[in-house]
Design a protein around this motif. Structure first.
Motif, PDB file in Angstrom:
ATOM      1  N   SER A  96      23.127 -48.097   0.412  1.00 34.02           N
ATOM      2  CA  SER A  96      24.543 -47.860   1.402  1.00 34.02           C
ATOM      3  C   SER A  96      24.533 -49.052   2.353  1.00 34.02           C
ATOM      4  N   LYS A  97      23.313 -49.624   2.870  1.00 35.78           N
ATOM      5  CA  LYS A  97      23.355 -50.322   4.018  1.00 35.78           C
ATOM      6  C   LYS A  97      24.175 -51.706   3.426  1.00 35.78           C
ATOM      7  N   LYS A  98      23.757 -52.047   2.234  1.00 32.36           N
ATOM      8  CA  LYS A  98      24.490 -53.349   1.591  1.00 32.36           C
ATOM      9  C   LYS A  98      26.006 -53.218   1.437  1.00 32.36           C
ATOM     10  N   PRO A 102      28.571 -48.917   5.296  1.00 35.73           N
ATOM     11  CA  PRO A 102      27.265 -48.223   5.250  1.00 35.73           C
ATOM     12  C   PRO A 102      27.375 -46.810   5.758  1.00 35.73           C
ATOM     13  N   LEU A 106      26.722 -43.611   3.389  1.00 32.96           N
ATOM     14  CA  LEU A 106      25.581 -42.982   3.707  1.00 32.96           C
ATOM     15  C   LEU A 106      25.850 -41.074   3.734  1.00 32.96           C
ATOM     16  N   ALA A 198      17.919 -43.115   7.513  1.00 25.08           N
ATOM     17  CA  ALA A 198      18.706 -44.263   7.687  1.00 25.08           C
ATOM     18  C   ALA A 198      18.460 -45.290   8.675  1.00 25.08           C
ATOM     19  N   PHE A 202      17.630 -48.753   7.383  1.00 26.29           N
ATOM     20  CA  PHE A 202      18.672 -49.741   7.958  1.00 26.29           C
ATOM     21  C   PHE A 202      18.237 -50.898   8.825  1.00 26.29           C
ATOM     22  N   ASN A 203      17.287 -50.625   9.657  1.00 25.79           N
ATOM     23  CA  ASN A 203      16.505 -51.600  10.312  1.00 25.79           C
ATOM     24  C   ASN A 203      15.537 -52.480   9.520  1.00 25.79           C
TER      25      ASN A 203
END
Length: 206
Positions: A96-98, A102, A106, A198, A202-203
């Motif tokens: 989802s981050k990409k 996002p 998420l 997340a 995400f980090n």
């Protein structure tokens, strides 16, 4: 004439604490976390080594995003979360981050996971009407059925928050006919888990 000594009543919280202590709930949580820590460490270490020496993970996630449709990935995730949680949700959180949205994806993943737990609950209830399926699931979920019978809502909370298959917990709840309102309420903590995971994932993913 002396009055009879008062019997001090124990608070509900203290009684619950004693019950969970006697029935091994805290030991179960501790053992589950210990079992989860090693696989998580192995996966993280493997991902770091894979990312460094084999193939860039960010490129891999980007490739997945470009190759497969968002709808197809979400359907796959929902199917997994509805039946025994076969695929770790962390993979989808990283995906989802990409994506281009996002936070929205998420939120969709968290909602699908929550709904998947509800579907699992009804699969568990429906299985009681089909002897062959009931027998299969009773063997497959024997430990979860036993634990859910003892701890009910607290086990659903654990399944929603910790690395224990949420689908399995909800399916067992359906098989023991646990109140549906409890599943809806306690299962909502699934959103909290996705938010916490997340923040970490995400980090890691650029």
């Amino acid at each position: 004439m002396k009055s009879a000594p008062r019997v001090q009543k124990k608070s509900r919280a203290r009684l619950l604490h004693q019950y969970y202590t006697y029935t091994g709930f805290y030991s179960f949580i501790g053992n589950s976390l210990k079992k989860a820590i090693l696989p998580v460490l192995l996966v993280v270490t493997g991902l770091i080594l894979f990312n460094k020496y084999v193939y860039n993970i960010n490129d891999a996630l980007q490739s997945i995003t470009e190759t497969f449709s968002t709808t197809g990935i979400l359907i796959t995730f929902f199917a997994s979360e509805s039946f025994l949680g076969l695929i770790p949700p962390e993979i989808f959180i990283a995906w989802s981050k990409k994506t281009s949205a996002p936070v929205m994806n998420l939120a969709i993943l968290a909602t699908l996971s929550y709904l998947g737990g509800i579907v699992s609950f009804f699969i568990g209830k429906a299985s009681l009407r089909i002897p062959s399926v009931k027998d299969y699931l009773e063997v497959k979920l024997a430990k979860s059925l036993k634990n859910t019978s003892k701890w009910g809502g607290f086990l659903i909370i654990v399944g929603a928050l910790l690395p224990i298959p949420f689908s399995v917990t909800c399916m067992a709840a359906g098989m023991i006919k646990y109140p549906f309102k409890g599943v809806l309420l306690y299962g909502s903590l699934r959103f909290v888990r996705f938010a916490i995971y997340a923040l970490a994932i995400f980090n890691m993913v650029s």
